[in-house]
Design an enzyme around this catalytic site. Sequence first.
Site, short mmCIF file in Angstrom:
data_model
loop_
_atom_site.label_atom_id
_atom_site.label_comp_id
_atom_site.label_asym_id
_atom_site.label_seq_id
_atom_site.Cartn_x
_atom_site.Cartn_y
_atom_site.Cartn_z
N LYS A 88 -13.76 5.84 -25.19
CA LYS A 88 -13.03 5.35 -24.02
C LYS A 88 -12.46 6.56 -23.31
O LYS A 88 -12.23 7.60 -23.94
CB LYS A 88 -11.88 4.45 -24.49
CG LYS A 88 -11.34 3.54 -23.43
CD LYS A 88 -12.09 2.22 -23.39
CE LYS A 88 -11.59 1.37 -22.24
NZ LYS A 88 -12.28 0.08 -22.20
N GLY A 110 -7.99 -19.64 -17.25
CA GLY A 110 -8.46 -18.53 -16.42
C GLY A 110 -9.82 -18.84 -15.83
O GLY A 110 -10.79 -19.09 -16.57
N GLY A 141 -11.58 -16.87 -13.55
CA GLY A 141 -12.08 -15.68 -12.87
C GLY A 141 -13.56 -15.48 -13.14
O GLY A 141 -14.32 -16.45 -13.31
N ASN A 142 -13.98 -14.23 -13.20
CA ASN A 142 -15.40 -13.93 -13.34
C ASN A 142 -16.00 -14.56 -14.59
O ASN A 142 -17.10 -15.12 -14.56
CB ASN A 142 -15.60 -12.42 -13.39
CG ASN A 142 -15.25 -11.79 -12.06
OD1 ASN A 142 -15.59 -12.31 -11.02
ND2 ASN A 142 -14.52 -10.68 -12.11
N VAL A 143 -15.30 -14.47 -15.71
CA VAL A 143 -15.84 -15.02 -16.96
C VAL A 143 -15.62 -16.53 -17.01
O VAL A 143 -16.55 -17.31 -17.26
CB VAL A 143 -15.19 -14.34 -18.19
CG1 VAL A 143 -15.66 -14.99 -19.48
CG2 VAL A 143 -15.51 -12.84 -18.20
P1 NAD Z 1 -10.68 -11.97 -13.77
O1 NAD Z 1 -9.58 -11.10 -13.31
O2 NAD Z 1 -11.90 -12.14 -12.91
O3 NAD Z 1 -10.15 -13.45 -14.08
C1 NAD Z 1 -8.95 -13.72 -14.74
C2 NAD Z 1 -8.44 -15.05 -14.19
O4 NAD Z 1 -7.32 -15.44 -15.00
C3 NAD Z 1 -7.95 -14.98 -12.75
O5 NAD Z 1 -8.50 -16.05 -11.99
C4 NAD Z 1 -6.43 -15.11 -12.88
O6 NAD Z 1 -5.84 -15.75 -11.75
C5 NAD Z 1 -6.31 -15.94 -14.14
N1 NAD Z 1 -5.03 -15.85 -14.83
C6 NAD Z 1 -4.21 -14.79 -14.98
N2 NAD Z 1 -3.13 -15.12 -15.70
C7 NAD Z 1 -3.27 -16.43 -16.00
C8 NAD Z 1 -2.47 -17.35 -16.73
N3 NAD Z 1 -1.30 -17.01 -17.26
N4 NAD Z 1 -2.92 -18.62 -16.86
C9 NAD Z 1 -4.11 -19.00 -16.29
N5 NAD Z 1 -4.88 -18.17 -15.60
C10 NAD Z 1 -4.47 -16.90 -15.45
O7 NAD Z 1 -11.08 -11.40 -15.20
P2 NAD Z 1 -12.44 -11.63 -15.99
O8 NAD Z 1 -13.37 -10.53 -15.69
O9 NAD Z 1 -12.88 -13.03 -15.84
O10 NAD Z 1 -11.94 -11.39 -17.49
C11 NAD Z 1 -11.17 -12.37 -18.16
C12 NAD Z 1 -10.79 -11.86 -19.55
O11 NAD Z 1 -11.98 -11.55 -20.28
C13 NAD Z 1 -9.96 -10.58 -19.55
O12 NAD Z 1 -9.10 -10.62 -20.68
C14 NAD Z 1 -10.99 -9.49 -19.77
O13 NAD Z 1 -10.43 -8.36 -20.35
C15 NAD Z 1 -11.94 -10.20 -20.72
N6 NAD Z 1 -13.31 -9.67 -20.72
C16 NAD Z 1 -14.04 -9.69 -19.57
C17 NAD Z 1 -15.35 -9.23 -19.59
C18 NAD Z 1 -16.20 -9.25 -18.33
O14 NAD Z 1 -17.42 -9.06 -18.44
N7 NAD Z 1 -15.63 -9.51 -17.16
C19 NAD Z 1 -15.90 -8.74 -20.78
C20 NAD Z 1 -15.13 -8.74 -21.95
C21 NAD Z 1 -13.83 -9.22 -21.90
#
Ligand code: NAD
Length: 367
Positions: free
Chosen positions: A80, A179, A181-183
């Site tokens: 990292k 949540g 978001g993207n995932v």
């Molecule tokens: P993102 O920022 O696109 O989505 C996160 C979502 O969670 C947002 O819509 C936000 O409004 C919502 N959120 C924040 N706090 C909240 C709460 N208290 N209650 C409900 N919703 C809430 O992030 P992402 O890329 O979807 O990633 C989500 C999680 O997965 C993170 O912990 C990230 O570290 C982990 N992760 C993501 C990936 C990836 O490929 N994107 C890979 C491994 C791990």
Amino acid sequence: MTVFSTESFAGHEQVVFVSDDRVGLRAIIAIHSTRLGPALGGCRMYPYADEASALRDVLRLSRGMTFKAAAAGLGLGGGKSVILGDPRKSKTPELLRAMGVAVNRLGGRYITAEDVGTTVADFAWVRQNTRHVVGLPEELGGTGDPSPTTALGVYHGIVASVAHRLDRDLRGLTVAVQGLGNVGWNLCRLLAGAGARLTVSDVDAALARKACAEFDAQAVEPDEIYAVQADVFSPCAMGAVVNDRTLPQMKFRVIAGGANNQLAGDEHGRQLRDKEILYAPDFVINAGGLIRVASEHEGFNSTKVDSQVKAIGATLHRIFELAGRTGTPTQSAAMQLVQERLGGGNSGRSANNGNNSASNALAERVA
Ligand code: NAD
């Protein structure tokens, strides 16, 4: 500031302190392990309160990457990097190019990628001085956004967890997704497609409303999600959501989601076991995105990526069986599997990645 005796230093092969006064670059690159292959992990830019916090963060995160890559069966190690500074104020093309020089000096022992505070577009600059970069946009020869692949891995993980704990498939099952978001959004699409009923929450109320319309989901307030009546809880927002406050409210049978560092502490893994809530260890179930970006390193092959992502389900079955046989929490069983793949030794002290506390504030992304 101490270095060798810093908690989380244990097992690190190499830690490089980078400085380039000309462009205002101060960075730390941590290589935890190259035992299984070059150390892959994202480059985070953050205005750390002090140098010790930056060092602690990079060491914890790089160690976590070793575990994640080993659990996914990848021929990669863990590393990292962190750039000390505010990405909104001091991120310049010159600084990013200088980071590329620093990465390149390591001759491929460390492969970098986007993380909190950096974007895939930033890596077009980094890439000018090193080819040891993954997670690039498609126009630069990369594979684009890894989130849908992370969601697919989480989906396979949920299928495996439900089969193990409830001996059934997803049709008619209720899944609470935290949540969107993207995932989380991509995951909802897959779950709805498999006939699951969804309860969702997001701090962004418009997103929650959109999910209700698109997936026929029920929305609840962010703080209500822990107590809803659902078979599966899928945290896809932030870390440390299984903690002293939320755990007593939970009546789920399975917890399986994409967020990093879901357990606030090792004791919560033990409490989940005692409550017979099956927990899919986060660093195993959310490795889909890592699998995808890692494939850029060898030459992207979608069939191979799909089968490696699907194998997340089989890995979880192994972990659940081991945990059941030995009576250990699933997180500890996952660490045993990692140790096996690493050939013993060179690991962290905590069964919980040691990644929780400080790093939760900076929810780790893909790599
Ligand atoms: P993102 O920022 O696109 O989505 C996160 C979502 O969670 C947002 O819509 C936000 O409004 C919502 N959120 C924040 N706090 C909240 C709460 N208290 N209650 C409900 N919703 C809430 O992030 P992402 O890329 O979807 O990633 C989500 C999680 O997965 C993170 O912990 C990230 O570290 C982990 N992760 C993501 C990936 C990836 O490929 N994107 C890979 C491994 C791990």
